[in-house]
Every structure is written in C-alpha cells, then in structure tokens.
Design a protein around this motif. Sequence first.
Motif, PDB file in Angstrom:
ATOM      1  N   ASN A 228      52.597  74.299 -19.948  1.00 30.84           N
ATOM      2  CA  ASN A 228      51.985  73.246 -19.434  1.00 30.84           C
ATOM      3  C   ASN A 228      53.408  72.165 -18.925  1.00 30.84           C
ATOM      4  N   GLY A 229      54.465  72.794 -18.998  1.00 31.94           N
ATOM      5  CA  GLY A 229      55.699  71.937 -18.642  1.00 31.94           C
ATOM      6  C   GLY A 229      56.323  70.991 -19.414  1.00 31.94           C
ATOM      7  N   ALA A 230      55.932  70.875 -20.551  1.00 30.66           N
ATOM      8  CA  ALA A 230      56.425  69.879 -21.686  1.00 30.66           C
ATOM      9  C   ALA A 230      57.908  70.049 -21.972  1.00 30.66           C
ATOM     10  N   LYS A 232      60.270  71.311 -20.067  1.00 29.96           N
ATOM     11  CA  LYS A 232      61.392  70.903 -18.908  1.00 29.96           C
ATOM     12  C   LYS A 232      62.407  70.002 -19.348  1.00 29.96           C
ATOM     13  N   ALA A 233      62.176  68.933 -19.628  1.00 29.14           N
ATOM     14  CA  ALA A 233      63.376  68.005 -20.042  1.00 29.14           C
ATOM     15  C   ALA A 233      64.353  68.660 -20.934  1.00 29.14           C
ATOM     16  N   HIS A 234      63.850  69.223 -22.054  1.00 28.77           N
ATOM     17  CA  HIS A 234      64.554  70.022 -22.963  1.00 28.77           C
ATOM     18  C   HIS A 234      65.615  71.145 -22.334  1.00 28.77           C
ATOM     19  N   LEU A 235      64.685  71.978 -21.750  1.00 29.80           N
ATOM     20  CA  LEU A 235      65.440  72.834 -21.223  1.00 29.80           C
ATOM     21  C   LEU A 235      66.465  72.724 -19.961  1.00 29.80           C
ATOM     22  N   GLY A 287      55.661  64.096 -28.280  1.00 28.13           N
ATOM     23  CA  GLY A 287      56.269  62.710 -28.085  1.00 28.13           C
ATOM     24  C   GLY A 287      57.828  62.863 -28.133  1.00 28.13           C
ATOM     25  N   LEU A 288      58.485  63.525 -28.694  1.00 28.13           N
ATOM     26  CA  LEU A 288      59.739  63.720 -28.536  1.00 28.13           C
ATOM     27  C   LEU A 288      60.273  64.342 -27.170  1.00 28.13           C
ATOM     28  N   LEU A 289      59.368  65.149 -26.692  1.00 21.78           N
ATOM     29  CA  LEU A 289      59.946  65.767 -25.378  1.00 21.78           C
ATOM     30  C   LEU A 289      59.553  64.781 -24.174  1.00 21.78           C
ATOM     31  N   LEU A 290      59.040  63.694 -24.387  1.00 17.08           N
ATOM     32  CA  LEU A 290      58.638  62.975 -23.256  1.00 17.08           C
ATOM     33  C   LEU A 290      59.994  62.132 -23.014  1.00 17.08           C
TER      34      LEU A 290
END
Length: 300
Positions: A228-230, A232-235, A287-290
């Motif tokens: 679902n793309g969640a 993306k920010a982490h990677l 929540g962390l991934l936001l």
Amino acid sequence: MWARVWGFLYSNYFRFWLKWILRLLTGKCELQRVLGGAEAGARRTLSIGNGEAGAGAARLPRKRRILRNAVHVEEAEVEKCVRDIMKEKKIEQKDTGFKTNLHISLLQISGYKKLYLNVENLRKVPYDSENEEHEEQLIELWNLLMPHENLKARISKQWCDIGFQGDDPKTDFRGMGLLGLVNLVYFSKHYANEARQILSRSNHPTLGYSYAIVGINLTEMAYSLLKNGALKAHLYNMVSGLPQMEHFHQFYCYLVYEFDKFWFEEEPESIMHFNQYREKFHEKIKGLLLDCNVVLTLQD
C-alpha cells in the motif's frame, strides 16, 4: 463546496501564475526548487512523486507529460528520462546537483515498484515439500533456532517447539508462500542471538505465543505495508538508490523484534486476544511510518 471551488481555481489558474512568478524571481523551475530545497531521502522523492512529475492527464502538453511519466519509468530508462526532463525544462546539463538528485529520486521510485514485484513473486511461490531447496531452507531454520537439538524426523511434533501448528510446517506457509519461510530464515541467520532469545520468550508460561506462526503473520504485515506504499518514506530514507529484497528483510526483522517487546509490554490476558494486539501493533507501525524522516531498523 467552497473547498472544491478553490481547488478548481488553484489547479487551473492560480497555480500556473504562482509558478511563473516564482520562476521569474528565483530563475528556477518548480522541479529545481523541489530538488534543491527538500532534504535528501523521503522528503525529496515523495515531493517528486506527489508533485509536478506525478500530476496531470493525457491531455497535458508534452513538457508536463514527460514529468508525469517520469515516476513510472523502469530502472534502465532513468538516465534518459533525466536528460529529457533537463532538456524540456531548459536546465543546463552542467547542473550536476539537480541531475544527481533527480536520478537518485527516480531510481528510488522505480526501485520501490520493482521491490514490490519481487516480494509479490516470492509470496506467490507455494512451499513445495518435493522441492529440495525449499526443504533445505526449512531444515536450516530448525538448525539455526535449535542448534543443540537434532530434528528426529521431517514430519515431527518437534516443529511445535519453534512455533508451528502441527507436525508438518508446510501447511503454515499457505498464506505467504515461500516469503514467510525466507523471512524466518533471514532473521534467524542474521540475528541468531535475538531470534533464539525471542523464541525462548515465546515459550513463556502465561504470555507465550507461537513463534513461527507469529513470524509468518508479521511477514503478511510487512508485505501489506509495502503493497500500500506505507514503506516508501522508510525505504527512501534508508536507501540512496534502488531498494532491494535485503531492505525488505531488514524491515521484517525490525517488526519481529519490536512485536516481541510490544507483546510483553502489553501483557495480553491470553493468546486468544492475538488479533486485537496484532492490530494495535500494526496501527503503531503505520503511525511511525507517517514521519517523513522515519527509518525503522533493528539496529535502532
């Protein structure tokens, strides 16, 4: 109603003139301002994916179409795409900073899509007890987790000792296919001490849980977040280039380690409440991934 009217006016009129004024004042196009102003990593790459390069429709002029299509190019097309964008936007080739930043961001975007396809393909591979490689990985998992105890038979109640449901683990891989096994082996191989400690904790007399089954469940969680793309920010923050399967496995390891801590901190009344606490943990991770600066690794 007024919000829709304002959105229409901004998209069709005000945005164009605002961009024109900013270019006049700064001497830079919107893409140059995004790549030059945003921090490296998720902020920069997500700005490209959500901004000018990701907007528009088929009726847009050629210049806008090139930017729109940039976020859909394959890895092999990235370099040519960068040159085309710089030509259309009249950006000098000697602007190496812009060129490098755009190249990295497009690699991250194309790499994320490729990673998802690789993970999905592995998930679709069913565990096959007739496949020698599959069987070797399963036995390797046992040896990594139980180095001082021999497995007496391939079909054995011993598998329950590491958290499988029955005498033959192959039935537990139906949902996540080979991906579930590969994740379990990766964690046990690269974080052997942590894996054995968590396995030991999972045998707690009152707070225990099925280690392997929960591990496969966390594979599904990692997979769904990638899909679902969640992630993306982490990677994008973690990898300056193409995200690889290794990075997906690393995120899985983080989930296993953190879930064990979460489970014992929450002290559920019974394993029967697993789904409730699993969902609570899932919401915590989402929540962390936001956070655009997020990097979730086991080392942290």
